[in-house]
Design a protein around this motif. Sequence first.
Motif, PDB file in Angstrom:
ATOM      1  N   ILE A   1       0.880  -1.268   0.090  1.00  0.00           N
ATOM      2  CA  ILE A   1       0.006  -0.089   0.099  1.00  0.00           C
ATOM      3  C   ILE A   1       0.698   1.218   0.083  1.00  0.00           C
ATOM      4  N   SER A   2       0.478   2.168  -0.845  1.00  0.00           N
ATOM      5  CA  SER A   2       1.437   3.429  -1.158  1.00  0.00           C
ATOM      6  C   SER A   2       1.093   4.391  -0.109  1.00  0.00           C
ATOM      7  N   TYR A   3       1.958   4.883   0.858  1.00  0.00           N
ATOM      8  CA  TYR A   3       1.621   6.080   1.902  1.00  0.00           C
ATOM      9  C   TYR A   3       2.577   6.830   2.187  1.00  0.00           C
ATOM     10  N   THR A   4       2.232   7.992   2.588  1.00  0.00           N
ATOM     11  CA  THR A   4       3.034   9.083   3.220  1.00  0.00           C
ATOM     12  C   THR A   4       2.705   9.375   4.644  1.00  0.00           C
ATOM     13  N   GLU A   5       3.634   9.851   5.352  1.00  0.00           N
ATOM     14  CA  GLU A   5       3.434  10.144   6.872  1.00  0.00           C
ATOM     15  C   GLU A   5       3.709  11.596   7.203  1.00  0.00           C
ATOM     16  N   THR A   6       2.867  11.955   8.201  1.00  0.00           N
ATOM     17  CA  THR A   6       2.995  13.210   8.907  1.00  0.00           C
ATOM     18  C   THR A   6       4.322  13.377   9.778  1.00  0.00           C
ATOM     19  N   HIS A   7       4.696  12.431  10.470  1.00  0.00           N
ATOM     20  CA  HIS A   7       5.688  12.755  11.136  1.00  0.00           C
ATOM     21  C   HIS A   7       5.537  13.784  12.175  1.00  0.00           C
ATOM     22  N   TYR A   8       4.557  13.911  13.073  1.00  0.00           N
ATOM     23  CA  TYR A   8       4.357  14.838  13.908  1.00  0.00           C
ATOM     24  C   TYR A   8       5.584  14.734  15.194  1.00  0.00           C
ATOM     25  N   THR A   9       5.771  15.654  15.661  1.00  0.00           N
ATOM     26  CA  THR A   9       6.582  15.740  17.003  1.00  0.00           C
ATOM     27  C   THR A   9       5.787  16.779  17.978  1.00  0.00           C
ATOM     28  N   ARG A  10       6.427  16.826  19.023  1.00  0.00           N
ATOM     29  CA  ARG A  10       5.759  17.530  20.370  1.00  0.00           C
ATOM     30  C   ARG A  10       5.497  19.266  19.708  1.00  0.00           C
ATOM     31  N   GLU A  11       6.415  19.588  18.852  1.00  0.00           N
ATOM     32  CA  GLU A  11       6.214  20.906  18.624  1.00  0.00           C
ATOM     33  C   GLU A  11       4.974  21.208  17.431  1.00  0.00           C
ATOM     34  N   THR A  12       4.863  20.186  16.716  1.00  0.00           N
ATOM     35  CA  THR A  12       3.913  20.411  15.486  1.00  0.00           C
ATOM     36  C   THR A  12       2.509  19.609  15.863  1.00  0.00           C
ATOM     37  N   TRP A  13       2.314  18.797  16.867  1.00  0.00           N
ATOM     38  CA  TRP A  13       1.400  18.182  16.989  1.00  0.00           C
ATOM     39  C   TRP A  13       0.205  18.984  17.670  1.00  0.00           C
ATOM     40  N   PRO A  14       0.211  20.134  18.633  1.00  0.00           N
ATOM     41  CA  PRO A  14      -0.739  20.854  18.995  1.00  0.00           C
ATOM     42  C   PRO A  14      -1.696  21.382  17.871  1.00  0.00           C
ATOM     43  N   ALA A  15      -0.877  22.309  16.825  1.00  0.00           N
ATOM     44  CA  ALA A  15      -1.607  22.682  15.765  1.00  0.00           C
ATOM     45  C   ALA A  15      -2.239  21.949  14.835  1.00  0.00           C
ATOM     46  N   ALA A  16      -1.716  20.540  14.577  1.00  0.00           N
ATOM     47  CA  ALA A  16      -2.302  19.460  13.924  1.00  0.00           C
ATOM     48  C   ALA A  16      -3.513  19.030  14.588  1.00  0.00           C
ATOM     49  N   LYS A  17      -3.377  18.940  15.908  1.00  0.00           N
ATOM     50  CA  LYS A  17      -4.555  18.326  16.557  1.00  0.00           C
ATOM     51  C   LYS A  17      -5.779  19.315  16.443  1.00  0.00           C
ATOM     52  N   GLU A  18      -5.364  20.556  16.793  1.00  0.00           N
ATOM     53  CA  GLU A  18      -6.585  21.377  16.662  1.00  0.00           C
ATOM     54  C   GLU A  18      -7.245  21.386  15.197  1.00  0.00           C
ATOM     55  N   GLN A  19      -6.380  21.379  14.206  1.00  0.00           N
ATOM     56  CA  GLN A  19      -6.958  21.304  12.693  1.00  0.00           C
ATOM     57  C   GLN A  19      -7.787  20.029  12.664  1.00  0.00           C
ATOM     58  N   GLY A  20      -7.232  18.950  13.012  1.00  0.00           N
ATOM     59  CA  GLY A  20      -7.590  17.516  12.681  1.00  0.00           C
ATOM     60  C   GLY A  20      -9.193  17.542  13.669  1.00  0.00           C
ATOM     61  N   LEU A  21      -9.336  17.915  14.573  1.00  0.00           N
ATOM     62  CA  LEU A  21     -10.609  18.144  15.493  1.00  0.00           C
ATOM     63  C   LEU A  21     -11.692  19.096  14.399  1.00  0.00           C
ATOM     64  N   LYS A  22     -11.067  20.149  14.008  1.00  0.00           N
ATOM     65  CA  LYS A  22     -12.049  21.026  13.344  1.00  0.00           C
ATOM     66  C   LYS A  22     -12.458  20.178  12.062  1.00  0.00           C
ATOM     67  N   SER A  23     -11.678  19.403  11.420  1.00  0.00           N
ATOM     68  CA  SER A  23     -12.034  18.832  10.226  1.00  0.00           C
ATOM     69  C   SER A  23     -12.965  17.451  10.306  1.00  0.00           C
ATOM     70  N   GLY A  24     -12.693  16.924  11.579  1.00  0.00           N
ATOM     71  CA  GLY A  24     -13.658  15.843  11.946  1.00  0.00           C
ATOM     72  C   GLY A  24     -12.515  14.394  11.696  1.00  0.00           C
TER      73      GLY A  24
END
Length: 272
Positions: free
Chosen positions: A71-94
Amino acid sequence: MDLLPVLFVGLLGVAAYFHTTNPHMVQSVRHIATGKPGCLPLESIGNVTFHYFAGRGRGEHIRLLMEDGGISYTETHYTRETWPAAKEQGLKSGLYTFGQVPAIETTSGLRLAQSTAILRHLSRASGYDCDCDDYSWCDVLALGVEDQTTKMGRVVWAADLDAEKRRTYLKEARTWIAYYEQHAPAGEPAANRGYFTSGGRITWVDFAIFNFLDAHKAFAEVAMEGDKSPADNFMAEFPRLSAFYQRFSQRPQVAAYLASERRHPYSLPKKS
């Protein structure tokens, strides 16, 4: 007149007729339609974007299945620094249903969270779905892995983790690992056997169990400050699981991934 669509519709009609009394008929028809084994096989889901941290954790069995299944895939590779903003966006988008990862998005339009749900769904598109007769048994095995993984997580992430607490956990974890030893395949497997379900072929639950064992092995072997004792070679006590682990790790795509630089190294959480 092209008879293939007519034949396919006819097969679906037969499957619908026997659905309530003969699940094997349904599975056979789905196998013909998709070319993939399992109870609920799917067509290709396209490319996957895998949302997770730059570490193994609860995402590694998913990576293993995608690697082995092509299966072809790419990753986000979140870190402690990038996760808070990504989490907020992910919650908003569902996308992040419960505000956590792993989660996946696919080019076919699928959005899904929760590691076991992701693993099971990807298995349907890669030929690793369980047979209908084994469906509940696969859930039993996978949920058992989840139970002990949760216990291990509490130890690994504890602020006061030290070598003695690791030894205590690994000693206690043997009880749970022994349950899997009882159900592990025995004897010399044929070319397509030696896995945990009655069909004798690899399924998504084998990826979950391999990763469960591998995570415990890595935890036992990782260096800890002040610990001069030899690594706990607990796997030596479980010959069936050891054979399964070796056989699984030698699958060509799995072996290539395990040896690659793309695999995140195992490390303990950094203490704040």
